[in-house]
Design an enzyme around this catalytic site. Structure first.
Site, PDB file in Angstrom:
ATOM      1  CB  SER A  54       8.517   6.982   3.106  1.00  0.00           C
ATOM      2  OG  SER A  54       9.520   6.741   2.147  1.00  0.00           O
TER       3      SER A  54
HETATM    4  N1  SAH Z   1       9.913   1.911  -0.368  1.00  0.00           N
HETATM    5  C1  SAH Z   1      10.697   1.710   0.815  1.00  0.00           C
HETATM    6  C2  SAH Z   1      11.610   2.887   1.080  1.00  0.00           C
HETATM    7  C3  SAH Z   1      12.986   2.411   1.307  1.00  0.00           C
HETATM    8  S1  SAH Z   1      14.272   3.620   1.342  1.00  0.00           S
HETATM    9  C4  SAH Z   1       9.837   1.352   2.015  1.00  0.00           C
HETATM   10  O1  SAH Z   1       8.595   1.401   1.898  1.00  0.00           O
HETATM   11  O2  SAH Z   1      10.366   0.990   3.071  1.00  0.00           O
HETATM   12  C5  SAH Z   1      14.950   3.462  -0.296  1.00  0.00           C
HETATM   13  C6  SAH Z   1      15.498   2.115  -0.668  1.00  0.00           C
HETATM   14  O3  SAH Z   1      16.028   2.227  -1.977  1.00  0.00           O
HETATM   15  C7  SAH Z   1      16.649   1.608   0.201  1.00  0.00           C
HETATM   16  O4  SAH Z   1      16.325   0.355   0.706  1.00  0.00           O
HETATM   17  C8  SAH Z   1      17.830   1.539  -0.765  1.00  0.00           C
HETATM   18  O5  SAH Z   1      18.725   0.468  -0.496  1.00  0.00           O
HETATM   19  C9  SAH Z   1      17.127   1.358  -2.092  1.00  0.00           C
HETATM   20  N2  SAH Z   1      17.893   1.723  -3.280  1.00  0.00           N
HETATM   21  C10 SAH Z   1      18.728   2.765  -3.477  1.00  0.00           C
HETATM   22  N3  SAH Z   1      19.223   2.757  -4.725  1.00  0.00           N
HETATM   23  C11 SAH Z   1      18.680   1.668  -5.357  1.00  0.00           C
HETATM   24  C12 SAH Z   1      18.801   1.112  -6.670  1.00  0.00           C
HETATM   25  N4  SAH Z   1      19.575   1.646  -7.618  1.00  0.00           N
HETATM   26  N5  SAH Z   1      18.096  -0.003  -6.944  1.00  0.00           N
HETATM   27  C13 SAH Z   1      17.307  -0.593  -6.020  1.00  0.00           C
HETATM   28  N6  SAH Z   1      17.159  -0.114  -4.768  1.00  0.00           N
HETATM   29  C14 SAH Z   1      17.832   1.007  -4.432  1.00  0.00           C
END
Ligand code: SAH
Length: 219
Positions: A66
């Site tokens: 993000s």
């Molecule tokens: N907090 C992260 C943002 C990553 S983007 C950072 O600081 O980089 C969102 C992430 O959520 C992705 O890696 C995606 O694979 C994950 N995601 C999506 N659905 C999910 C679920 N049901 N359980 C765990 N992770 C999930």
């Protein structure tokens, strides 16, 4: 300190001043964490010089880290204390978890993409974030064995807030999540009070999809 590190220290100072403090994030604990965590190590080497820009960046698997301001705003909304136990859904690069780990006592973070889970775990170990526990599973089911949590953060866009995650929140606990359609969402904050649940809107946002049993279906 090496020349390279110093360059990134300066960039972090500028990021906090121009993108975060200027837009109204004032919690000193959040600003200090954003000044401390080496964001450039949470992206691939090719993107390192863009790491402190005012935008999200790709982290592989079609996912993104993000924008710095969104990370700061969501962290502030969690109202973290130093003894808090926090659940994060969507480890991704691990950056948001590291920011929370600077402030709270423990972070429990779940990722559904195996390669991202492995990479983030290795980085946490290398940087010494021993208060972050990682798990490879569907985060929409929460982490029952470690519940209840003082705060929950969902970092992927959800069609609605999974009720199991509210169940795993303490009374007095806060949950922040992007909620809405597949391409744009509203950042929602919920506080679980003794008498019921209080909702607040923090404005519009765009996140990748939360995919799982209580999220979107794959495809
Ligand atoms: N907090 C992260 C943002 C990553 S983007 C950072 O600081 O980089 C969102 C992430 O959520 C992705 O890696 C995606 O694979 C994950 N995601 C999506 N659905 C999910 C679920 N049901 N359980 C765990 N992770 C999930």
């Amino acid at each position: 300190m090496e020349h390279e590190d110093l360059k990134y220290v300066r960039r972090r100072e500028q990021m906090v001043e121009n993108q975060i403090a200027r837009r109204g994030v004032a919690d000193p604990k959040v600003l200090r964490a954003m000044l401390t965590v080496p964001r450039h190590l949470f992206v691939s080497e090719a993107l390192r010089d863009q790491a402190y820009g005012d935008f999200p960046l790709p982290i592989g698997e079609g996912q993104t880290i993000s924008q710095p301001y969104i990370v700061a705003e969501m962290t502030q909304a969690l109202e973290l204390g130093s003894s808090d136990r926090v659940l994060e859904i969507g480890t991704g690069s691990g950056y948001q978890a590291a920011i929370i780990a600077q402030i709270a006592s423990r972070v429990f973070t779940i990722e559904r993409k195996h390669s991202l889970y492995i990479k983030a775990r290795a980085l946490f170990d290398r940087l010494g974030y021993y208060n972050i526990a990682t798990r490879y599973s569907d985060g929409t089911l929460g982490w029952k064995e470690e519940s209840p949590f003082d705060a929950v953060i969902i970092t992927a866009g959800a069609p609605e807030i999974p009720s199991v995650l509210v169940d795993q929140l303490k009374v007095g606990g806060r949950l922040v999540a992007p909620v809405g359609g597949e391409s744009s969402q509203e950042l929602v904050k919920l506080v679980k009070e003794k008498t019921g649940i209080r909702y607040m809107s923090l404005g519009g946002c765009r996140f990748v999809k939360l995919i799982g049993e209580h999220g979107w279906r794959e495809n």
